[in-house]
Design a protein around this motif. Structure first.
Motif, PDB file in Angstrom:
ATOM      1  N   ALA A  75       0.834  -1.205   0.000  1.00 20.49           N
ATOM      2  CA  ALA A  75       0.000   0.000   0.000  1.00 20.49           C
ATOM      3  C   ALA A  75       0.869   1.255   0.000  1.00 20.49           C
ATOM      4  CB  ALA A  75      -0.931  -0.002   1.209  1.00 20.49           C
ATOM      5  N   LEU A  76       1.931   1.249   0.783  1.00 22.05           N
ATOM      6  CA  LEU A  76       2.839   2.393   0.848  1.00 22.05           C
ATOM      7  C   LEU A  76       3.546   2.618  -0.494  1.00 22.05           C
ATOM      8  CD1 LEU A  76       4.181   4.585   2.577  1.00 22.05           C
ATOM      9  CD2 LEU A  76       5.862   2.877   3.258  1.00 22.05           C
ATOM     10  N   ALA A  77       3.984   1.557  -1.125  1.00 14.37           N
ATOM     11  CA  ALA A  77       4.667   1.682  -2.418  1.00 14.37           C
ATOM     12  C   ALA A  77       3.723   2.270  -3.466  1.00 14.37           C
ATOM     13  CB  ALA A  77       5.190   0.324  -2.877  1.00 14.37           C
ATOM     14  N   GLY A  78       2.488   1.806  -3.463  1.00 14.96           N
ATOM     15  CA  GLY A  78       1.500   2.345  -4.394  1.00 14.96           C
ATOM     16  C   GLY A  78       1.262   3.832  -4.179  1.00 14.96           C
ATOM     17  N   ARG A  79       1.166   4.226  -2.927  1.00  9.20           N
ATOM     18  CA  ARG A  79       0.944   5.646  -2.610  1.00  9.20           C
ATOM     19  C   ARG A  79       2.162   6.483  -2.998  1.00  9.20           C
ATOM     20  NH1 ARG A  79      -1.815   9.885  -2.901  1.00  9.20           N
ATOM     21  NH2 ARG A  79      -1.821  11.246  -1.100  1.00  9.20           N
ATOM     22  N   CYS A  80       3.359   5.973  -2.754  1.00  9.55           N
ATOM     23  CA  CYS A  80       4.572   6.695  -3.142  1.00  9.55           C
ATOM     24  C   CYS A  80       4.620   6.897  -4.655  1.00  9.55           C
ATOM     25  CB  CYS A  80       5.815   5.949  -2.682  1.00  9.55           C
ATOM     26  SG  CYS A  80       6.078   6.043  -0.899  1.00  9.55           S
ATOM     27  N   LEU A  81       4.219   5.885  -5.398  1.00  5.68           N
ATOM     28  CA  LEU A  81       4.197   5.997  -6.853  1.00  5.68           C
ATOM     29  C   LEU A  81       3.214   7.083  -7.287  1.00  5.68           C
ATOM     30  CD1 LEU A  81       5.498   4.816  -9.344  1.00  5.68           C
ATOM     31  CD2 LEU A  81       3.718   3.076  -9.382  1.00  5.68           C
ATOM     32  N   GLU A  82       2.055   7.148  -6.636  1.00  4.37           N
ATOM     33  CA  GLU A  82       1.078   8.214  -6.929  1.00  4.37           C
ATOM     34  C   GLU A  82       1.679   9.588  -6.665  1.00  4.37           C
ATOM     35  OE1 GLU A  82      -2.615   7.954  -4.816  1.00  4.37           O
ATOM     36  OE2 GLU A  82      -2.747   5.799  -5.171  1.00  4.37           O
ATOM     37  N   LEU A  83       2.301   9.745  -5.509  1.00 10.02           N
ATOM     38  CA  LEU A  83       2.837  11.038  -5.104  1.00 10.02           C
ATOM     39  C   LEU A  83       4.038  11.481  -5.939  1.00 10.02           C
ATOM     40  CD1 LEU A  83       2.587  10.672  -1.227  1.00 10.02           C
ATOM     41  CD2 LEU A  83       1.144  12.085  -2.714  1.00 10.02           C
ATOM     42  N   ALA A  84       4.737  10.532  -6.532  1.00 13.46           N
ATOM     43  CA  ALA A  84       5.919  10.868  -7.329  1.00 13.46           C
ATOM     44  C   ALA A  84       5.543  11.675  -8.571  1.00 13.46           C
ATOM     45  CB  ALA A  84       6.671   9.603  -7.728  1.00 13.46           C
TER      46      ALA A  84
END
Length: 85
Positions: free
Chosen positions: A15-24
């Protein structure tokens, strides 16, 4: 020990990796982007990042964690980020 850590944190890390990808804010949602995961551990971020179409490469100092990462098929590099590559 590293296998227990990996099993316990797989869901939250995905979940964290997915959110980081969104924020990038990468073009095309990161599809085709080469991403360096510094301090990757067992590469729990690699699967969700790869599923999104990016190309993750993990880098870590802990050999035991990198062995777990390699068993999962992740591309990893053993290195110490406090020293030049």
């Amino acid at each position: 020990r590293s296998d227990a850590y990996t099993a316990r944190l797989a869901g939250p890390q995905a979940a964290l990796a997915g959110r980081c990808l969104e924020l990038a804010g990468l073009p095309d949602g990161g599809r085709g982007s080469l991403l360096l995961d510094v301090g990757c551990g067992s590469c729990l971020s690699s699967a969700p990042l790869a599923a999104a179409g990016s190309v993750p490469v993990g880098l870590d100092l802990a050999r035991e964690m990198l062995l777990v990462a390699r068993r999962s098929g992740a591309e990893v590099v053993h290195a110490d980020m406090s020293r030049p590559l």
